[in-house]
Design a protein around this motif. Structure first.
Motif, PDB file in Angstrom:
ATOM      1  N   LYS A  30       0.998  -1.300   0.038  1.00 57.29           N
ATOM      2  CA  LYS A  30      -0.038   0.145  -0.011  1.00 57.29           C
ATOM      3  C   LYS A  30       0.853   1.105   0.004  1.00 57.29           C
ATOM      4  N   GLY A  31       0.412   2.192  -0.789  1.00 59.07           N
ATOM      5  CA  GLY A  31       1.201   3.503  -0.676  1.00 59.07           C
ATOM      6  C   GLY A  31       2.589   3.651  -1.155  1.00 59.07           C
ATOM      7  N   ALA A  32       2.805   2.647  -2.312  1.00 65.46           N
ATOM      8  CA  ALA A  32       4.192   2.436  -2.545  1.00 65.46           C
ATOM      9  C   ALA A  32       4.550   3.445  -3.924  1.00 65.46           C
ATOM     10  N   MET A  33       3.826   4.273  -4.198  1.00 62.39           N
ATOM     11  CA  MET A  33       3.803   5.081  -5.455  1.00 62.39           C
ATOM     12  C   MET A  33       4.989   6.153  -5.203  1.00 62.39           C
ATOM     13  N   ILE A  34       5.173   6.826  -4.175  1.00 64.22           N
ATOM     14  CA  ILE A  34       6.160   7.675  -3.919  1.00 64.22           C
ATOM     15  C   ILE A  34       7.632   7.131  -3.672  1.00 64.22           C
ATOM     16  N   PRO A  35       7.661   6.188  -3.026  1.00 70.56           N
ATOM     17  CA  PRO A  35       8.807   5.422  -3.070  1.00 70.56           C
ATOM     18  C   PRO A  35       9.388   4.835  -4.532  1.00 70.56           C
ATOM     19  N   GLN A  38      10.934   7.735  -6.163  1.00 69.19           N
ATOM     20  CA  GLN A  38      12.281   8.123  -5.589  1.00 69.19           C
ATOM     21  C   GLN A  38      13.280   7.070  -6.066  1.00 69.19           C
ATOM     22  N   GLU A  65      -2.325  10.063 -13.487  1.00 68.84           N
ATOM     23  CA  GLU A  65      -2.326  10.394 -12.237  1.00 68.84           C
ATOM     24  C   GLU A  65      -0.839  10.480 -11.583  1.00 68.84           C
ATOM     25  N   VAL A  69       1.182  13.400  -9.094  1.00 76.34           N
ATOM     26  CA  VAL A  69       2.046  13.196  -8.185  1.00 76.34           C
ATOM     27  C   VAL A  69       3.336  13.609  -8.361  1.00 76.34           C
ATOM     28  N   TYR A  73       5.121  17.550  -6.159  1.00 78.21           N
ATOM     29  CA  TYR A  73       6.174  17.348  -5.231  1.00 78.21           C
ATOM     30  C   TYR A  73       7.458  18.038  -5.888  1.00 78.21           C
TER      31      TYR A  73
ATOM     32  N   TYR B 226       7.011  10.202   9.093  1.00 74.63           N
ATOM     33  CA  TYR B 226       6.946  10.860   7.525  1.00 74.63           C
ATOM     34  C   TYR B 226       7.999  11.886   7.786  1.00 74.63           C
ATOM     35  N   LYS B 267       8.783   6.709   5.914  1.00 79.38           N
ATOM     36  CA  LYS B 267       8.416   7.323   4.565  1.00 79.38           C
ATOM     37  C   LYS B 267       9.170   8.669   4.510  1.00 79.38           C
ATOM     38  N   SER B 284      -0.257  11.841   1.499  1.00 76.05           N
ATOM     39  CA  SER B 284       0.982  11.587   0.824  1.00 76.05           C
ATOM     40  C   SER B 284       1.562  10.210   1.366  1.00 76.05           C
ATOM     41  N   ILE B 285       1.483   9.724   2.677  1.00 80.00           N
ATOM     42  CA  ILE B 285       2.022   8.392   2.719  1.00 80.00           C
ATOM     43  C   ILE B 285       1.289   7.296   1.766  1.00 80.00           C
ATOM     44  N   GLU B 286      -0.100   7.586   1.451  1.00 82.10           N
ATOM     45  CA  GLU B 286      -0.912   6.611   0.670  1.00 82.10           C
ATOM     46  C   GLU B 286      -0.499   6.865  -0.700  1.00 82.10           C
ATOM     47  N   GLY B 287       0.472   7.800  -0.879  1.00 81.51           N
ATOM     48  CA  GLY B 287       0.995   7.904  -2.245  1.00 81.51           C
ATOM     49  C   GLY B 287       0.335   8.647  -3.385  1.00 81.51           C
ATOM     50  N   LYS B 288      -0.503   9.403  -2.843  1.00 78.32           N
ATOM     51  CA  LYS B 288      -1.382  10.642  -3.485  1.00 78.32           C
ATOM     52  C   LYS B 288      -0.697  12.147  -3.423  1.00 78.32           C
TER      53      LYS B 288
END
Lengths: 171, 588
Positions: A30-35, A38, A65, A69, A73, B226, B267, B284-288
């Motif tokens: 879950k929530g892996a998109m930002i890592p 990176q 989408e 993101v 950032y 975070y 994170k 942001s943690i959820e990746g959005k």
């Protein structure tokens, strides 16, 4: 497939394979998109278009989408940086201690403004909100090295030294 | 055996701490000395970096300031080898020193281990009393009593909002769910603030311990930190600390033999100021994209991945183990009736002694600036302090007797904020200061609310024209009107507080705005468009440096005779002012 082959050639096979291998490890979290973004940036120095497509395929989120993101950032970039990344601090302490005059001196020395890269691809000039060494203000960082208690003359000298080193290396 | 500690926080490293460490290592190796050389975190005296502490066999401490290569040899040859400390370089030992006033009024709770222990060593943390609070909590095994202790201590969230921590924990504790999360907000984004980074770099275990205790209190088994990706050293130290904590059994399954299990993940933030807001941080943690959402539902009921979540910041968590060990009363005995305990401030700006300080609530601004900070640099006049960063405001020197307390600070129009305290002197223009912060919020606005996205843009344009000398007579009223609209029509705390820097500067320094608008003058001689550069004929020796460097050839004059600037041609770039070695170029 041929398009992908071409990209492999462009970017360097090793990196491409490493990146894809690392991508698959993330599957399902879950929530892996930002890592993941990176990771792409750590691999290539920026986020190439095909990396967005690869991530999209794996996490099942539309490319548009992901693009949203990326642009949200400030850490992410869609173009490569110069060899030397100059980050001038424009935090409060640096601001009241004359960061503007340092900024002007560097712009003048490099012939570029904030958010630009020199034509030779050597220097990228960025402004950041705070580098966190307020007691040394005004401050700038060039790659991992921090330079504090700057004056416009000192900043010019530092940049000239880098230029000199570049010249010596290429000669 | 003697012990040498080198302060290697980010500011110590920036000042050359790594080099000092390596040279010490080399000297010790070459001379084959029996010395225990180790690193430590931030000692607080950033203005004296690089700091090196020598601890003798009997425990006597000597802190050397502004250590350079020359001093290293001196310290080794005299202090280490001959037992003769070099008194003139020491900034702190048992004898009275000029810098003692920097520490006299401080009370270290959050910073109790910073600059004392080696942040990479869990054993040093444990020897300093670390993880005892966790042991105690697990032994008592009574979350309700634990939450009551935090409530009684009066601890408020140190991230800026100042909400009672115990209440927050109680809400999350009361929420019914199969899964709950703890989040540590380490997305310290205020320009001019480096408290949380210093704590993470210098004493990461105290934050972890606070988080684990919180997890037990609310019934959670998983946490996220975070942290800004711009803090690579903090991330590195945290990763190391989490690993050590697992090895010692303070994290993982069945902690210390209890039925309580807990894990912490890191994170890395990707650079967005708005992610300091809790709902944006969760997104942001959820990746959005990190945009805030409407509350309620509050995170305590519906937070990360839709589950009950408790969010506190770094400093808040670091307070928790101390409160457990020393009792709620000890904490509540410090401070004022509505603000208990201490607050860490990052003291910076035009101050003689900048650094990281921790003071009891209720201390006055004057005490911080004049006693701890040693007054203003270069004999200039103290004008104001800026508190709370882009959400805060400027408090004038005339209100220096004000006691620091959540309520008192709010009354001025500023906020306590996360702890950035920037001191400005008479050469800082307050309109420019307001413009600086507004440009920051404008850049960082996530764009969700129209009034924040466009309103701050319009305010910025007005401030730009005022500082450019194109201000119009109704501009102040227009700014006040826009500020009011933005405050009342935005969703998150960042939008609602964005106009504060402008409002406080208008409230306390209205005459400066008027001087810009009506007289086209900047009283601080800071706004370049409103400054005329002139040459002082008495100081000018005619070196022609400015003539040669003027980009528009506005300066004329012969060698060895005073020069002059043609105001018609001058573009006010300030280059001549910057390069003149004799200060012969003056601003008018």
């Amino acid at each position: 497939m041929t398009g992908e082959k071409q990209k492999e050639k462009d970017i360097g096979k090793r990196d491409f394979i490493d990146f894809n291998a690392a991508l698959w490890k993330y599957n399902g979290e879950k929530g892996a998109m930002i890592p993941l973004l990176q990771l792409a940036q750590d691999t290539y120095g920026y986020i190439p278009e095909f990396a967005i497509d690869s991530i999209s395929e794996i996490v099942g989120i539309p490319s548009a989408e992901i693009y949203g993101v990326i642009t949200f950032y400030s850490q992410f970039r869609l173009k490569p940086f110069g060899k030397y990344l100059i980050r001038i601090c424009e935090g409060t302490a640096c601001h009241v201690n004359g960061a503007k005059s340092i900024l002007r001196a560097i712009e003048d020395e490099l012939g570029i403004t904030i958010d630009e890269t020199t034509d030779d691809g050597m220097f990228t000039f960025l402004s950041v909100a705070c580098l966190g060494c307020c007691s040394l203000s005004p401050v700038m960082m060039i790659n991992e090295d921090t330079y504090g208690r700057l004056t416009p003359a000192k900043a010019r000298d530092i940049i000239r030294n880098y230029k000199k080193n570049i010249k010596e290396v290429t000669a | 055996m003697k012990k040498i500690k080198v302060g290697l926080g980010t500011c110590g490293i920036s000042a050359g701490g790594m080099k000092v460490y390596e040279e010490l290592e080399k000297e010790i190796g070459e001379k084959n000395l029996k010395v225990d050389l180790c690193e430590t975190g931030c000692m607080g005296m950033c203005y004296k970096e690089v700091l090196v502490e020598v601890i003798d066999e009997d425990g006597t401490s000597s802190l050397y300031g502004e250590v350079t290569s020359d001093k290293i040899k001196g310290i080794i040859n005299n202090h280490i080898m001959k037992n003769q400390p070099v008194e003139e370089w020491i900034v702190k030992n048992e004898k009275p020193k000029e810098d003692d006033t920097f520490f006299a009024k401080q009370k270290r709770i959050v910073l109790r281990n910073c600059g004392v222990i080696n942040p990479s060593s869990i054993d040093e943390y444990i020897n300093a009393g670390g993880y005892k609070a966790l042991e105690l909590v697990l032994k008592e095994s009574d979350p309700v009593k634990l939450i009551n202790t935090i409530k009684e201590s009066g601890l408020r969230g140190r991230g800026g909002g100042g909400f009672l921590t115990g209440m927050k924990w109680q809400f999350a504790h009361g929420a019914k769910s199969d899964k709950k999360y703890v989040i540590c907000n380490a997305d310290e984004g205020d320009p001019g603030a480096f408290m949380d980074r210093s704590v993470l770099e210098s004493d990461p275990h105290s934050v972890l311990e606070g988080m684990i205790i919180c997890g037990f209190a609310i019934g959670s088994d998983e946490a996220y930190i975070y942290v800004r990706a711009e803090y690579p050293r903090a991330v590195y130290r945290l990763k190391n600390a989490i690993k050590q904590s697992h090895e010692k059994g303070f994290l993982g399954k069945n902690i210390l033999g209890s039925r309580f299990s807990f894990k912490i993940k890191i994170k890395e933030g990707a650079g967005a100021f708005v992610c300091g807001e809790e709902t944006a941080l969760i997104a942001s943690i959820e990746g959005k994209r990190g945009t805030p959402r409407i509350r309620p539902p509050f995170p305590a009921n519906k937070g990360l991945f839709g589950k009950p979540t408790n969010i506190n910041n770094v400093e808040t968590f670091a307070n928790v183990p101390w409160i457990i060990m020393n009792g709620a009363e000890a904490f509540a005995s410090l401070g004022t009736p509505n603000s208990k305990g201490t607050k860490v401030f990052a003291l910076a700006g035009k101050i003689a002694r900048g650094g990281l300080v921790e003071v009891p609530m209720g201390i006055t601004i004057n005490e911080i600036v004049h006693e701890i900070g040693g007054g203003i640099k270069g004999n200039k006049k103290f004008k104001a302090v800026q508190m709370g960063g882009p959400s805060g405001g400027c408090i004038p020197s005339s209100m220096g007797a004000l006691e620091i307390d959540y309520q008192q600070i709010n009354k001025t129009g500023a906020i306590m904020g996360s702890g950035g305290l920037v001191v400005v002197d008479e050469t800082t223009c307050m309109v420019d200061m307001a413009k600086f912060f507004l440009r920051f919020t404008q850049n960082e606005s996530c764009g969700k609310c129209t009034f924040c996205r466009i309103g701050t843009k319009r305010m910025l344009e007005i401030l730009e024209r005022i500082t450019d000398g194109r201000g119009e007579k109704d501009d102040i009223d227009l700014l006040l009107d826009l500020a009011d609209t933005i405050k009342n029509n935005t969703l998150c705390g960042l939008g609602q507080t964005a106009p504060n820097p402008v409002l406080t500067t208008i409230k306390y320094f209205r005459e400066e705005y008027e001087a810009h608008i009506f007289n086209k003058k900047c009283p601080a001689h800071s706004c370049s468009a409103l400054v005329n550069y002139k040459i002082d004929a008495e100081k000018c020796i005619g070196c022609t440096l400015c003539v040669r460097n003027c980009p528009v050839n506005a300066i004329t004059g012969e060698k060895k005779k005073p020069h002059s600037i043609n105001q018609e041609i001058c573009i006010k770039c300030g280059k001549c002012f910057d390069i003149c070695k004799l200060n012969a170029v003056i601003k008018d």
